[in-house]
Design a protein around this motif. Structure first.
Motif, short mmCIF file in Angstrom:
data_model
loop_
_atom_site.label_atom_id
_atom_site.label_comp_id
_atom_site.label_asym_id
_atom_site.label_seq_id
_atom_site.Cartn_x
_atom_site.Cartn_y
_atom_site.Cartn_z
N LEU A 189 0.84 -1.20 0.00
CA LEU A 189 0.00 0.00 0.00
C LEU A 189 0.88 1.25 0.00
CD1 LEU A 189 -2.97 1.14 0.28
CD2 LEU A 189 -2.49 1.33 2.72
N ARG A 190 1.93 1.21 0.83
CA ARG A 190 2.81 2.39 0.95
C ARG A 190 3.61 2.63 -0.32
NH1 ARG A 190 5.48 1.74 6.81
NH2 ARG A 190 5.93 3.96 6.72
N SER A 191 3.80 1.59 -1.13
CA SER A 191 4.52 1.84 -2.39
C SER A 191 3.54 1.92 -3.57
CB SER A 191 5.60 0.78 -2.61
OG SER A 191 5.02 -0.49 -2.57
N ASN A 192 2.30 2.28 -3.24
CA ASN A 192 1.26 2.56 -4.25
C ASN A 192 0.93 1.40 -5.18
OD1 ASN A 192 0.80 5.23 -3.43
ND2 ASN A 192 2.70 5.85 -4.45
N LYS A 193 1.06 0.18 -4.67
CA LYS A 193 0.68 -0.96 -5.51
C LYS A 193 -0.84 -1.18 -5.48
CE LYS A 193 4.96 -3.33 -5.98
NZ LYS A 193 5.83 -2.95 -4.85
N GLY A 194 -1.50 -0.51 -4.54
CA GLY A 194 -2.96 -0.62 -4.45
C GLY A 194 -3.53 0.69 -3.93
N ASP A 195 -4.87 0.82 -4.01
CA ASP A 195 -5.51 2.07 -3.59
C ASP A 195 -5.99 2.01 -2.14
OD1 ASP A 195 -5.55 3.30 -6.31
OD2 ASP A 195 -6.70 1.46 -6.72
N ALA A 196 -6.20 0.79 -1.64
CA ALA A 196 -6.69 0.64 -0.26
C ALA A 196 -6.22 -0.72 0.26
CB ALA A 196 -8.21 0.70 -0.23
N LEU A 197 -6.18 -0.84 1.59
CA LEU A 197 -5.88 -2.14 2.21
C LEU A 197 -7.07 -2.47 3.08
CD1 LEU A 197 -2.48 -2.96 3.95
CD2 LEU A 197 -4.61 -3.94 4.73
N THR A 198 -7.51 -3.71 3.03
CA THR A 198 -8.66 -4.06 3.87
C THR A 198 -8.36 -5.23 4.79
OG1 THR A 198 -11.04 -4.43 3.92
CG2 THR A 198 -9.83 -5.62 2.20
N THR A 199 -8.72 -5.03 6.06
CA THR A 199 -8.74 -6.10 7.06
C THR A 199 -9.45 -5.57 8.31
OG1 THR A 199 -7.48 -7.79 8.25
CG2 THR A 199 -6.42 -5.63 8.06
N ASP A 200 -9.25 -6.23 9.45
CA ASP A 200 -9.95 -5.81 10.66
C ASP A 200 -9.47 -4.43 11.12
OD1 ASP A 200 -11.10 -8.26 10.47
OD2 ASP A 200 -9.76 -9.19 11.93
N ASN A 201 -10.40 -3.66 11.66
CA ASN A 201 -10.09 -2.30 12.13
C ASN A 201 -8.88 -2.24 13.05
OD1 ASN A 201 -11.62 -3.72 14.06
ND2 ASN A 201 -12.62 -1.89 14.85
N VAL A 202 -8.78 -3.20 13.97
CA VAL A 202 -7.68 -3.15 14.95
C VAL A 202 -6.32 -3.38 14.31
CG1 VAL A 202 -8.62 -3.59 17.21
CG2 VAL A 202 -8.44 -5.46 15.58
N ILE A 203 -6.29 -4.19 13.27
CA ILE A 203 -5.03 -4.44 12.57
C ILE A 203 -4.65 -3.18 11.80
CG2 ILE A 203 -3.89 -5.87 10.82
CD1 ILE A 203 -5.72 -8.17 11.64
N LEU A 204 -5.65 -2.54 11.19
CA LEU A 204 -5.42 -1.29 10.45
C LEU A 204 -4.97 -0.18 11.41
CD1 LEU A 204 -8.51 -1.38 8.05
CD2 LEU A 204 -6.14 -2.07 7.55
N MET A 205 -5.52 -0.22 12.62
CA MET A 205 -5.14 0.77 13.63
C MET A 205 -3.65 0.69 13.93
SD MET A 205 -7.07 2.92 15.06
CE MET A 205 -8.70 2.39 15.51
N GLY A 206 -3.13 -0.52 14.00
CA GLY A 206 -1.70 -0.73 14.23
C GLY A 206 -0.87 -0.14 13.09
N MET A 207 -1.38 -0.26 11.86
CA MET A 207 -0.66 0.30 10.70
C MET A 207 -0.71 1.83 10.74
SD MET A 207 -2.04 -2.30 7.79
CE MET A 207 -1.71 -4.05 7.88
N HIS A 208 -1.88 2.35 11.13
CA HIS A 208 -2.03 3.81 11.24
C HIS A 208 -1.05 4.36 12.29
CE1 HIS A 208 -3.84 7.74 11.98
NE2 HIS A 208 -3.93 7.40 13.24
N GLN A 209 -0.87 3.59 13.38
CA GLN A 209 0.09 4.04 14.41
C GLN A 209 1.50 4.06 13.85
OE1 GLN A 209 -0.39 1.78 18.05
NE2 GLN A 209 -2.47 2.52 18.34
N GLU A 210 1.79 3.11 12.96
CA GLU A 210 3.13 3.04 12.37
C GLU A 210 3.34 4.20 11.38
OE1 GLU A 210 4.03 -0.80 10.70
OE2 GLU A 210 5.76 0.01 9.62
N ASP A 211 2.31 4.51 10.62
CA ASP A 211 2.41 5.61 9.66
C ASP A 211 1.08 6.37 9.61
OD1 ASP A 211 2.63 7.34 7.58
OD2 ASP A 211 3.54 5.90 6.19
N PRO A 212 1.00 7.48 10.34
CA PRO A 212 -0.25 8.24 10.45
C PRO A 212 -0.72 8.86 9.13
CG PRO A 212 1.30 8.86 12.16
CD PRO A 212 2.07 8.02 11.20
N ASN A 213 0.10 8.75 8.05
CA ASN A 213 -0.38 9.22 6.74
C ASN A 213 -1.48 8.32 6.21
OD1 ASN A 213 1.21 11.50 6.18
ND2 ASN A 213 2.98 10.13 5.94
N TYR A 214 -1.61 7.15 6.81
CA TYR A 214 -2.65 6.20 6.38
C TYR A 214 -3.76 6.17 7.43
CZ TYR A 214 0.37 5.13 2.59
OH TYR A 214 1.12 5.27 1.45
#
Ligand code: GLU
Length: 270
Positions: A189-214
């Motif tokens: 996702l970060r290297s623009n291979k896709g437009d969105a990433l989908t999974t459970d909210n809590v897993i996405l929350m962990g990614m958001h914490q890693e990079d708040p641009n997402y």
């Protein structure tokens, strides 16, 4: 002489057959529970994620594997063996966890796994220990605001997850790209291979914490009740794990762990 040799040969064959049958037998057939095996070994072997922040994540700096699922596994080791360190953590991904449990590589799965009827054909589950829901992660400047904006877009998911199945149903016009694990999915996702990433909210929350641009968008569009995966037919162990979860909640330890990892009170239904 020839007669005796023939007998020895037959006996060997019989033993080999019995041995193979024994090795193939499930817990149900032999009557032994995984619980006995753990006690005999004096160690619990738990399958956890290594790439999922907040649940099971191997910190590249310390080499430690940590998260809510990992703490639950340690608490289970403590209940069974009196010491939370009597545990071996093994990495599982969304697609390897069920085969690894079935072939005996691990005693249990504690790895952000949703209880589904399809999975119940293959393994058993404990009671629910966490309620998640599927959502979307996009770059903060993305025009995508929810599942209705996914037609013709590339949506990244992980192989073997409920998320890829669900998104194909909910957004049939989207192009779903499957990666082997969440680390690779987020990197894509970060290297623009896709437009969105989908999974459970809590897993996405962990990614958001890693990079708040997402950021998370689109709210929750599925219900993902997490359960602990146990080999099929092992009622003794299922009951034991359910008692353990109940004790964890009654003692307040569950609340403590929840606050530690998610920084909020567990909802009334957890
Ligand atoms: N909870 C979902 C599942 O069990 C998504 C998370 C995961 O891939 O582990 O498939």
């Amino acid at each position: 002489m020839q007669f005796r040799l023939k007998h020895v040969g037959l006996l060997t064959l019989l033993f080999a057959l019995l041995f193979t049958l024994g090795a193939c037998a499930s817990n149900k057939e032999t009557g032994t529970s995984t619980l006995d095996q753990i006690k005999q070994r004096d160690k619990l072997i738990a399958g956890v994620k290594y790439d999922t922040r907040l649940f099971g994540y191997k910190d590249p700096n310390t080499g430690q594997v940590e998260g809510f699922d990992v703490d639950i596994a340690k608490a289970l080791a403590k209940k069974i063996l009196g010491d939370e360190n009597k545990i071996e953590l093994k990495e599982v991904t969304s697609s390897t966890r069920i085969p690894m449990l079935k072939n005996g590589d691990i005693d249990i799965i504690i790895a952000t796994m949703t209880i589904t009827d399809e999975r119940k054909q293959e393994i058993d589950f404990s009671d629910v220990y966490y309620h998640a829901g599927q959502s979307l992660l996009v770059h903060k400047d993305s025009p995508i605001k929810g599942i209705d904006d996914l037609a013709g877009k590339k949506v990244i998911g992980v192989k073997g997850s409920t998320s890829v199945k669900n998104i194909r149903e909910k957004a049939p016009q989207a192009d779903v790209l499957e990666y082997p694990d969440y680390a690779q999915a987020f990197a894509a996702l970060r290297s623009n291979k896709g437009d969105a990433l989908t999974t459970d909210n809590v897993i996405l929350m962990g990614m958001h914490q890693e990079d708040p641009n997402y950021v998370l968008v689109g709210g929750l569009f599925t219900d993902e009740p997490y359960g602990i995966g146990i080999r099929k037919g092992d009622e003794t162990f299922v009951n034991y794990v359910n008692d353990f979860l109940k004790e964890l909640k009654d003692s307040g330890e569950y609340r403590e762990l929840y606050m530690k990892w998610f920084n909020e009170e567990p909802p009334a239904n957890q």
